[in-house]
Write an enzyme that holds these catalytic residues in place. Structure first.
Site, PDB file in Angstrom:
ATOM      1  N   ASN A 140     116.379  38.940  38.891  1.00  0.00           N
ATOM      2  CA  ASN A 140     117.207  38.764  40.564  1.00  0.00           C
ATOM      3  C   ASN A 140     117.287  39.873  41.607  1.00  0.00           C
ATOM      4  OD1 ASN A 140     118.776  39.745  38.000  1.00  0.00           O
ATOM      5  ND2 ASN A 140     120.082  40.601  39.912  1.00  0.00           N
ATOM      6  N   GLN A 199     117.659  32.728  38.766  1.00  0.00           N
ATOM      7  CA  GLN A 199     117.415  32.877  39.962  1.00  0.00           C
ATOM      8  C   GLN A 199     115.605  32.136  40.552  1.00  0.00           C
ATOM      9  OE1 GLN A 199     118.222  34.583  42.599  1.00  0.00           O
ATOM     10  NE2 GLN A 199     119.623  35.970  41.359  1.00  0.00           N
ATOM     11  N   HIS A 234     125.466  27.706  42.159  1.00  0.00           N
ATOM     12  CA  HIS A 234     125.522  28.397  43.326  1.00  0.00           C
ATOM     13  C   HIS A 234     124.228  29.070  43.701  1.00  0.00           C
ATOM     14  CE1 HIS A 234     126.423  33.381  42.399  1.00  0.00           C
ATOM     15  NE2 HIS A 234     126.672  31.862  41.641  1.00  0.00           N
ATOM     16  N   CYS A 247     125.664  41.881  41.952  1.00  0.00           N
ATOM     17  CA  CYS A 247     126.738  42.538  41.403  1.00  0.00           C
ATOM     18  C   CYS A 247     126.892  44.227  41.138  1.00  0.00           C
ATOM     19  CB  CYS A 247     126.146  42.289  40.186  1.00  0.00           C
ATOM     20  SG  CYS A 247     126.263  40.138  40.171  1.00  0.00           S
TER      21      CYS A 247
END
Ligand SMILES: Cc1ncc(COP(=O)(O)O)c(C=O)c1O
Length: 383
Positions: A151, A179, A201, A325
């Site tokens: 990611n 991803q 999402h 994150c």
């Protein structure tokens, strides 16, 4: 108009996805388990969504698709299921650069259940140490779990051969493909993966919905037990609007991958080339040969990434510092540390992640604004 280049954090829900979802909040509100018409209409919509996801990932059967609440739940389910079903095997092989939705599960299993976890390292381009991976696999390995695409850097892992190596040792293979799905073609009929996680999402679908793909014949133990939903593999009344939305998003992603696959890559390359040429003392991170087409992670030497993001934000440009994150904490990213990015550049890495919604004009606007920001910050920061 603000420019959004943080699509690895989340994507805009496509307006066609929102339109497909809306009826399932109002007139089509039934419970798919009900025997009356309200239920059967919803049941048909779930079936269609399952088929759309099946097609996007090239699964052989629609029943291999289990709807979950997102990538995190899919990862937790896959890992715990493999341990529960691979009797006598108490080791896991994974990498140092997984998302926290895998790494935190591994940490917990180590401390709470005494499981041995082998975390395989990467080189300076983020490529997995294949010899160490092979050496870590053995008769005690229950599962190997390696992400399809990282990611933070977009580096792609050779999951087909990693899966074959794990299976040769009698282990199951899981990939966190959150991803990768929707960004690169995936055909699970050709790729011998047992378990795969994806998330709505990240592909212009809604948040809070995902899929765990479980290849037919793979032993499985549910994380969430309850009603008979998802063939008793994930209890709980289905989140119908979100599932319908994910189905629509999968359809759109498949069409886009077929028609305009290189468009996002061209835009990303235009951005990356421009930044590297116009801003000195910076370099791109990740495996240049095997990288997601939408991701560019650029390390600016001797500048705080937070300051770059702040100035870009004021200029209406959204990107991110390392992983979404990890932002908010001042810890350098575990991925960039594993790649041994030099200390002088570790704090100045900015991730630009594009989507099919970005335009050439937006990229050119970034190329007008960013070099000035970098010059300004470089003058300020002590070398
Ligand atoms: C590689 C990867 N795995 C898992 C997740 C978690 O997915 P979700 O937000 O759907 O739980 C993310 C989200 O950032 C991710 O990038």
């Amino acid at each position: 108009m603000p420019i959004y280049l943080d699509n690895n954090a989340t994507t805009r829900t496509d307006p066609a996805v929102v339109a497909a979802m809306l009826p399932y909040f109002s007139e089509q509100f039934g419970n798919a388990s009900s025997v009356h018409a309200f239920g059967s209409e919803v049941g048909a919509a779930l079936k269609q969504a399952r088929r759309s996801v099946q097609q996007l990932i090239g699964a052989a059967l629609d029943q291999e698709v289990i709807f979950t609440s997102g990538g995190s739940e899919s990862n937790n389910t896959a890992i715990l299921s493999a341990l529960a079903t691979q009797g006598g095997r108490d080791e896991i092989v994974t990498t140092c650069v997984e998302h926290p939705a895998v790494l935190a599960v591994m940490d917990h299993l180590e401390t709470a259940r005494g499981i041995t976890v082998h975390r395989i390292g990467v080189d300076s381009q983020g490529r997995l140490d294949l010899d160490a991976y092979q050496r870590a696999l053995g008769p005690r390995t229950a599962l190997a779990s390696v992400m399809w695409a990282n990611n933070e850097t977009g580096t792609l892992f050779p999951v087909a051969s990693l899966a074959a190596m794990a299976q040769a040792a009698g282990a199951l293979f899981h990939t966190d493909a959150v991803q990768a799905v929707g960004k690169i073609p995936i055909d699970l009929k050709e790729t011998p993966i047992d378990l795969l996680s994806l998330s709505g999402h990240k592909l212009h679908g809604p948040k809070g919905i995902g899929v765990l793909y479980v290849r037919k014949g793979t032993p499985f133990s549910p994380l969430i037990r309850g009603g008979p939903q998802e063939r008793r593999r994930r209890g709980g009344t289905e989140n119908v609007p979100a599932i319908v939305g994910l189905g629509k998003a999968a359809e759109l992603a498949a069409a886009h991958l077929q028609d305009k696959r290189s468009r996002v890559r061209d835009l990303r390359d235009r951005l990356e080339r421009g930044v590297l040429q116009q801003c000195g003392y910076c370099f791109a991170l990740g495996d240049d040969q095997n990288r997601l087409p939408n991701t560019s992670n650029i390390a600016f030497e001797q500048i705080e990434g937070e300051a770059i993001l702040h100035h870009m934000n004021r200029a209406g440009i959204a990107a991110s510092l390392g992983s979404a994150c990890a932002s908010g904490s001042m810890e350098p990213s575990h991925v960039l540390r594993a790649m041994k990015v030099p200390a002088s550049a570790l704090g100045g890495a900015i991730r630009f992640s594009l989507s099919r919604e970005n335009t050439v004009d937006e990229v050119d606007q970034v190329l007008r604004v960013l070099p000035e920001i970098i010059v300004k910050l470089r003058v300020r920061s002590p070398a």
